[in-house]
Design a protein around this motif. Structure first.
Motif, PDB file in Angstrom:
ATOM      1  N   SER A 272       0.696  -1.006   0.263  1.00  0.00           N
ATOM      2  CA  SER A 272       0.165  -0.208   0.465  1.00  0.00           C
ATOM      3  C   SER A 272       1.132   1.243  -0.287  1.00  0.00           C
ATOM      4  CB  SER A 272      -0.638  -0.114   0.918  1.00  0.00           C
ATOM      5  OG  SER A 272       0.098   0.060   2.310  1.00  0.00           O
ATOM      6  N   TYR A 279       0.884  -6.761  -0.350  1.00  0.00           N
ATOM      7  CA  TYR A 279      -0.420  -7.721  -0.875  1.00  0.00           C
ATOM      8  C   TYR A 279       0.804  -8.289  -1.651  1.00  0.00           C
ATOM      9  CZ  TYR A 279      -3.959  -3.917  -0.770  1.00  0.00           C
ATOM     10  OH  TYR A 279      -4.387  -3.195   0.084  1.00  0.00           O
ATOM     11  N   ILE A 331      -0.035  -0.263  -8.166  1.00  0.00           N
ATOM     12  CA  ILE A 331      -0.850   0.050  -6.934  1.00  0.00           C
ATOM     13  C   ILE A 331      -0.788   1.886  -7.266  1.00  0.00           C
ATOM     14  CG2 ILE A 331      -1.333   0.901  -4.339  1.00  0.00           C
ATOM     15  CD1 ILE A 331      -0.533  -1.984  -3.860  1.00  0.00           C
ATOM     16  N   GLY A 335      -4.011   3.859  -3.600  1.00  0.00           N
ATOM     17  CA  GLY A 335      -4.588   2.606  -2.571  1.00  0.00           C
ATOM     18  C   GLY A 335      -4.968   1.632  -3.450  1.00  0.00           C
ATOM     19  N   ASN A 336      -5.477   1.727  -4.806  1.00  0.00           N
ATOM     20  CA  ASN A 336      -5.873   1.019  -5.455  1.00  0.00           C
ATOM     21  C   ASN A 336      -5.637  -0.234  -6.921  1.00  0.00           C
ATOM     22  OD1 ASN A 336      -9.157   2.522  -5.252  1.00  0.00           O
ATOM     23  ND2 ASN A 336      -7.940   4.183  -6.649  1.00  0.00           N
ATOM     24  N   ASN A 354     -10.251  -1.739  -5.306  1.00  0.00           N
ATOM     25  CA  ASN A 354     -10.162  -0.608  -4.546  1.00  0.00           C
ATOM     26  C   ASN A 354      -9.944  -1.408  -3.341  1.00  0.00           C
ATOM     27  OD1 ASN A 354     -11.989  -1.917  -2.665  1.00  0.00           O
ATOM     28  ND2 ASN A 354     -13.559  -0.642  -3.471  1.00  0.00           N
ATOM     29  N   PRO A 355      -9.305  -0.347  -2.419  1.00  0.00           N
ATOM     30  CA  PRO A 355      -8.599  -0.842  -1.121  1.00  0.00           C
ATOM     31  C   PRO A 355      -9.372  -1.596   0.363  1.00  0.00           C
ATOM     32  CG  PRO A 355      -7.881   1.692  -1.556  1.00  0.00           C
ATOM     33  CD  PRO A 355      -9.491   1.548  -2.151  1.00  0.00           C
TER      34      PRO A 355
END
Length: 403
Positions: A272, A279, A331, A335-336, A354-355
């Motif tokens: 992020s 992730y 990203i 934060g998408n 989306n986050p």
């Protein structure tokens, strides 16, 4: 990055390769529907009417682009309505690891099969060889100091190219055993380097196979050669457990932050924008593996004190009833997650979450995307690698640096 394909198709390379011919499309959605099992739900065709063509000789496209699909109103804020998806270049073999160099204004690409790195110039779109032999590099990233970090399948290591041109080996073994095939890499805001180490590059095509009797060379028939001569220093390598690793910025110590038991077959990795969350993509079984492999989902974990806490599912990569195969992701500053999606024609391309893990949009392409990143002087152009081709899209957001 080479995960196994979702169940819909027999192989990942088949998914990604069934796409472009010069000036147009090689296979239509109608053909895909005709040959697919009738018992499975069929996706909508990626082919518009008349069929969309790609490249310099393609006719002027309509606006807004019908292959930029908003699934949530918020996605419209991230894309630019006057921009089309574009085919920027074809000429590689299997493109991976796009990384934007802010100082040089160029995009660096790995060709994992040809073992070459390419440079795409922003000013004119020209592509040239950046590194003539890259030891089957895959993931790349430029750190906060502008140094190139590369994952090499062929040498089973992660390296950093210093400003003076020297090569610094950051990691090539763990617990006394060689790494498998470092795949994707991300730099945390604290300066630590995180990378995944599955076995997708443990093949003669994209690296070098395991020692005889090991998973990708069980009968011992494959030998590592370079210009016809056997390179003996590569002998004895055997695949070990897959991990996600962290390199400490101060000491260079290598720590396994996730094991195969915690997350099977790790592939793409990203942070992020604030570095508070990591992730990681769990892909399908790698070469020589038996069983299902990973779950083809994106997982998220909280990052504290250099460790991963509360690892949990983030997105299942289901689209119109089909399990898509994720590979790499990037990203934006909000934060998408923009994630490469491999699967049936009509669904493959890029999906955006989306986050909160809600799929808000997608980009429909004639083949799946292995990896992608933001670049350009404003970091507002999305670069997408798809087999031998590079696609671009002007967007209304920016990539979180470094990317």
């Amino acid at each position: 990055m080479r995960p196994a394909a979702p169940p819909f198709h027999p192989g990942r390379r088949t998914i990604l390769a069934g796409g472009l011919a010069t000036g147009g499309l090689w296979a239509s959605g109608l053909a895909a529907r005709a040959t697919a099992p009738e018992t499975l739900p069929q996706p909508a065709s990626v082919i518009s009417t008349p069929p969309r063509q790609w490249g310099a000789d393609a006719p002027v496209e309509v606006l807004p682009d019908p292959d930029i699909i908003a699934l949530d109103p918020t996605f419209s804020d991230l894309v630019y309505g006057n921009a089309n998806l574009k085919l920027a270049w074809r000429g590689g073999d299997w493109l991976e690891g796009p990384a934007w160099n802010s100082e040089g204004h160029f995009l660096l690409l790995s060709d994992t099969i040809r073992a070459v790195q390419y440079r795409y110039l922003w000013e004119n779109g020209a592509v040239s060889v950046f590194r003539g032999y890259s030891y089957n590099s895959n993931g790349n990233i430029f750190d906060a100091e502008g140094r190139l970090i590369s994952c090499e399948h062929g040498m089973r290591r992660v390296v950093r190219w210093e400003h003076d041109g020297s090569c610094h080996v950051l990691a090539d073994s763990y617990n006394g055993a060689p790494l498998n095939s470092p795949n994707d890499v991300a730099v945390h805001p604290d300066g630590s380097i995180w990378f995944t180490d599955p076995g997708y590059g443990d093949t003669i095509v994209e690296g070098h196979p395991d020692a005889p009797g090991s998973p990708t060379n069980r009968d011992g028939l494959e030998r590592w050669t370079l210009d016809g001569e056997v390179v003996t220093q590569f002998g004895g390598h055997k695949r070990q457990e897959d991990h996600v690793f962290r390199l400490d910025p101060a000491t260079g110590a290598l720590t396994a932050v996730l094991s195969q038991q915690q997350l099977k077959d790790p592939n793409g990795i990203a942070f992020s924008p604030d570095g508070a969350r990591v992730y990681v993509i769990s892909s399908g079984a790698g070469p020589g593996q038996h069983g299902q492999g990973g779950d083809l989902h994106i997982h998220a974990g909280d990052v504290r004190d250099g460790a991963v806490h509360d690892l949990r599912p983030f997105a299942d990569m289901m689209l119109n009833g089909h399990q898509m195969g994720p590979d790499g992701m990037t990203i934006d500053i909000f934060g998408n997650l923009w994630c490469g999606a491999n699967g049936p024609l009509g669904l493959c391309g890029v999906v955006v979450y989306n986050p909160q893990g809600h799929m808000i949009g997608r980009l429909r392409l004639p083949r799946g995307v292995s990896n992608l990143t933001f670049g350009g002087p404003k970091r507002d152009v999305l670069f997408m690698c798809a087999a031998d081709a590079l696609f671009t899209l002007q967007v209304n957001t920016q990539g979180a640096a470094p990317s």
